[in-house]
Motif scaffolding. Structure first.
Motif, short mmCIF file in Angstrom:
data_model
loop_
_atom_site.label_atom_id
_atom_site.label_comp_id
_atom_site.label_asym_id
_atom_site.label_seq_id
_atom_site.Cartn_x
_atom_site.Cartn_y
_atom_site.Cartn_z
N UNK A 191 -9.06 17.95 117.54
CA UNK A 191 -9.99 16.78 118.04
C UNK A 191 -8.99 15.33 117.45
N UNK A 192 -8.84 14.49 117.94
CA UNK A 192 -8.44 13.28 117.76
C UNK A 192 -9.47 12.40 117.87
N UNK A 193 -10.33 12.05 116.78
CA UNK A 193 -11.75 11.22 117.08
C UNK A 193 -11.21 9.97 117.09
N UNK A 194 -10.06 9.31 116.83
CA UNK A 194 -9.65 7.86 116.94
C UNK A 194 -9.31 7.83 118.41
N UNK A 195 -8.71 8.54 119.28
CA UNK A 195 -8.19 8.40 120.36
C UNK A 195 -9.18 9.25 121.47
N UNK A 196 -10.24 9.80 120.95
CA UNK A 196 -11.06 10.44 121.87
C UNK A 196 -10.27 11.73 122.49
N UNK A 197 -9.64 12.44 121.88
CA UNK A 197 -8.86 13.55 122.64
C UNK A 197 -9.61 14.80 122.05
N UNK A 198 -9.90 15.81 122.97
CA UNK A 198 -10.07 17.29 122.63
C UNK A 198 -9.48 18.16 123.19
N UNK A 199 -8.69 19.19 122.71
CA UNK A 199 -8.07 20.10 123.27
C UNK A 199 -8.62 21.74 123.13
N UNK A 200 -8.49 22.57 123.52
CA UNK A 200 -8.70 24.01 123.09
C UNK A 200 -7.07 24.58 123.25
N UNK A 201 -6.88 24.88 122.19
CA UNK A 201 -5.48 25.74 122.12
C UNK A 201 -4.47 24.76 123.00
N UNK A 202 -4.54 23.48 122.74
CA UNK A 202 -3.52 22.73 123.50
C UNK A 202 -3.76 22.06 124.73
N UNK A 203 -4.62 22.52 125.37
CA UNK A 203 -5.22 22.19 126.86
C UNK A 203 -6.16 21.39 126.74
N UNK A 226 -11.85 33.48 127.06
CA UNK A 226 -10.55 34.15 126.88
C UNK A 226 -9.46 33.59 126.20
N UNK A 227 -9.51 32.13 126.51
CA UNK A 227 -8.56 31.28 125.98
C UNK A 227 -8.78 31.34 124.40
N UNK A 228 -9.90 30.96 124.18
CA UNK A 228 -10.52 30.90 122.61
C UNK A 228 -10.43 32.20 121.99
N UNK A 229 -10.46 33.16 122.35
CA UNK A 229 -10.62 34.32 121.86
C UNK A 229 -9.12 34.96 121.71
N UNK A 230 -8.31 34.64 122.69
CA UNK A 230 -6.88 35.10 122.76
C UNK A 230 -5.76 33.94 122.56
N UNK A 231 -6.05 32.77 122.35
CA UNK A 231 -5.22 31.70 122.26
C UNK A 231 -4.00 31.61 123.23
N UNK A 232 -4.45 32.02 124.44
CA UNK A 232 -3.71 31.76 125.67
C UNK A 232 -4.51 32.03 126.74
N UNK A 233 -3.98 31.57 128.04
CA UNK A 233 -4.86 31.70 129.32
C UNK A 233 -4.35 33.15 129.68
#
Ligand code: CMC
Length: 375
Positions: free
Chosen positions: A20-32, A48-55
Motif C-alpha cells: 500500500x502506498x497511502x500517499x499515492x493511493x496505490x494497492x498491489x497484491x503481490x505486485x499486481x 491463489x495469488x495471495x496463498x502462493x505469491x504468483x498467479x
C-alpha cells in the motif's frame, strides 16, 4: 523502547502479500495493481495469488477452484449448530461463532503442520458463503439452499442466498467486490489473526479473532454504518446540512478516512464507478447521487487533511443496490478477507515469532494489600 499508541509508526514484520502506498493511493497484491485484478481476475484466482505469491496457470486455477468447491457443503453437524443460533442474532456474531465451531468438528484441529493449517483455511473460505446464506434464510423461516459445485464462489453465494440463479452482471459485481476486499496489509483484523497464530494456536482460532475484529465500525463494520447513514439522511437536499453538522460536531462520517491512505483509496475509486453502473441498472440513483454529493463536500472541507472515501463508502451502495440485506455487508467483507487473513496467517506460521508488545505502566508502586474487611 518507544511508545506508539495505535501502532501507526511500527512495522511488525515482512510480508509479500500486499503493498500500500497511502500517499499515492496505490494497492498491489503481490505486485499486481488492484485495478488490473478488479478488471481481469476472479476471487478464486486472487486467493491463489495471495496463498502462493504468483498467479496460477490454467490447470492450477482449475484444480484450486475444484478444491474450494469440494468444501462448499456445510455438512449436517454445522447446519444443526446453525439452526440453534437465535434468529435475531447479528450475522457477524453468527459467522464468528460458526467459524469457531468449525474447530470442534475438524478431527485435525490440533495438527499444526502448514498443510493442515492451509486445509483449515480452505474449509473456512469455502464454507463462509454457505454460513452467511443459510443464516439469512433460516432467520426468514426459509430452508438453506444446497451449494452448487459447478458455480464459482460469488455466483454460488447469491444462489444459496436467494434460491435462484443470479444474473451474470450481479454475480460479477460480487466477484469484483470480493477481489477488492481480499487483502489489505496488516490491517486490524489481519493483525489480530497474526497475534493469535503467533502463539502457535490454530487457523480456526486466528480467523475467529479476525472476524471479531473486523466487525467494529472503525474497520469492516463501517460499510453497514454507511448504509444506515445514507438512510438516515434520507434525501439529497439534506446532505449538505448533515455533513456540515457532523464536521462541526467532530462526528466521523462513515466510509471516510483511513489510517494508511491520505489520498483516495484505489478500491473506492473503482467501487464508485461500479456503484454508478449498478445504480443505473437498478434505478438506485438517489443513493448514488447522495454519495457523490457527500464525497464532493468532504473533499472540499477536509480533503487537505487527507480524508477521502475508503473501501466501505461505495461498497455499501453497491451491495444495497444488489439487494443484499444491510447486516450482511460486513459478513461479505469477511467472506472475501478470509483469503488475506489466511495468507498472512500462513506467512506468520512459516516464520513465527510470538507477538508480544509492552505498555507503559502508569499505575502506583508499593501499594499495601488492604484486607477486605478494612476497605
Ligand atoms: N469523518 C470526519 N473526520 C474524520 C474522519 C471521518 N470519517 N476520519 C478521520 N477524521 C478526522 C478526525 O476527526 C481527526 O481530526 P482532528 O485531527 O481534527 O482531530 C483526523 O481526521 C484524524 O482522525 P483519526 O481518527 O485520529 O485517524 P485514524 O487514523 O485513527 O482513523 C479511521 C482512521 C478509519 C478509524 C477513521 O478515519 C474513521 O473513524 N473513519 C470512519 C470509519 C470508517 O469508515 N472505517 C473504515 C476504515 S477503511 C476499511 C477498513 O479498514 O475496514
Amino acid at each position: 523502547m518507544h511508545m506508539d499508541k495505535g501502532l501507526d509508526h511500527t512495522i511488525i514484520g515482512e510480508s509479500t502479500k500486499s503493498f500500500i502506498d497511502g500517499q499515492k493511493g496505490i494497492l498491489e497484491f503481490n505486485g499486481i495493481d488492484i485495478d488490473a485484478l478488479a478488471r481481469h481476475s476472479t476471487f478464486e484466482e486472487v486467493t491463489f495469488l495471495l496463498w502462493n505469491d504468483r498467479l496460477p496457470n490454467a490447470d492450477e486455477l482449475a484444480a484450486f477452484e475444484a478444491e474450494i468447491r469440494s468444501e462448499y457443503e456445510l455438512g449436517p453437524e454445522l447446519l444443526d449448530m446453525l439452526r440453534l443460533v437465535p434468529r435475531d442474532a447479528s450475522p457477524m456474531h453468527v459467522l464468528r461463532t460458526m467459524v469457531s465451531a468449525m474447530g470442534t468438528t475438524d478431527p485435525d484441529c490440533n495438527d499444526q503442520s502448514f498443510e493442515s493449517e492451509r486445509a483449515k483455511a480452505m474449509k473456512v473460505l469455502a464454507k463462509t458463503p454457505a454460513i452467511i446464506a443459510a443464516f439469512s434464510r433460516l432467520r426468514k423461516g426459509e430452508e438453506p439452499v444446497a451449494p452448487k459445485p459447478d458455480l464459482n464462489v460469488a455466483t454460488n453465494f447469491l444462489w444459496m442466498l436467494n434460491g435462484e440463479m443470479p444474473g451474470e452482471a450481479s454475480a460479477r459485481a460480487i466477484d469484483v467486490c470480493l477481489v477488492l476486499h481480499a487483502d489489505h496489509g496488516i490491517n486490524a483484523s489481519t493483525f489480530s489473526a497474526m497475534v493469535t497464530i503467533a502463539t502457535q494456536s490454530d487457523m480456526y482460532s486466528a480467523l475467529t479473532s479476525a472476524i471479531g475484529t473486523l466487525r467494529g465500525p472503525l474497520h469492516g463494520g463501517a460499510n453497514e454504518r454507511v448504509m444506515h447513514m445514507l438512510q438516515d439522511i434520507g434525501s439529497i437536499d439534506k446532505v449538505d446540512g448533515f455533513v456540515a453538522e457532523s464536521l462541526a460536531s467532530k462526528s466521523k462520517i462513515m466510509g471516510f478516512g483511513h489510517r494508511v491512505y491520505k489520498a483516495l483509496d484505489p478500491r473506492a475509486k473503482y467501487l464508485r464507478t461500479f456503484a454508478e453502473k449498478i445504480a443505473d441498472e437498478t434505478g438506485n440513483h438517489d443513493l448514488y447521487a447522495m454519495s457523490t454529493r457527500i464525497q464532493d463536500i468532504m473533499e472540499r472541507e477536509v480533503g487537505d487533511k487527507g480524508i477521502y472515501p475508503n473501501v466501505d463508502f461505495y461498497s455499501a451502495t453497491t451491495y444495497f443496490s444488489l439487494g443484499l440485506e444491510i447486516d450482511l455487508f460486513t459478513p461479505v467483507f469477511a467472506l472475501s478477507r478470509n483469503a488475506g487473513w489466511a495468507a498472512h496467517v500462513l506467512e506468520q506460521h512459516q516464520d513465527n515469532r510470538l507477538i508480544r508488545p509492552r505498555c507503559q505502566y502508569t499505575g502506583p508502586h508499593g501499594s499495601d494489600y488492604v484486607p477486605i474487611e478494612e476497605r
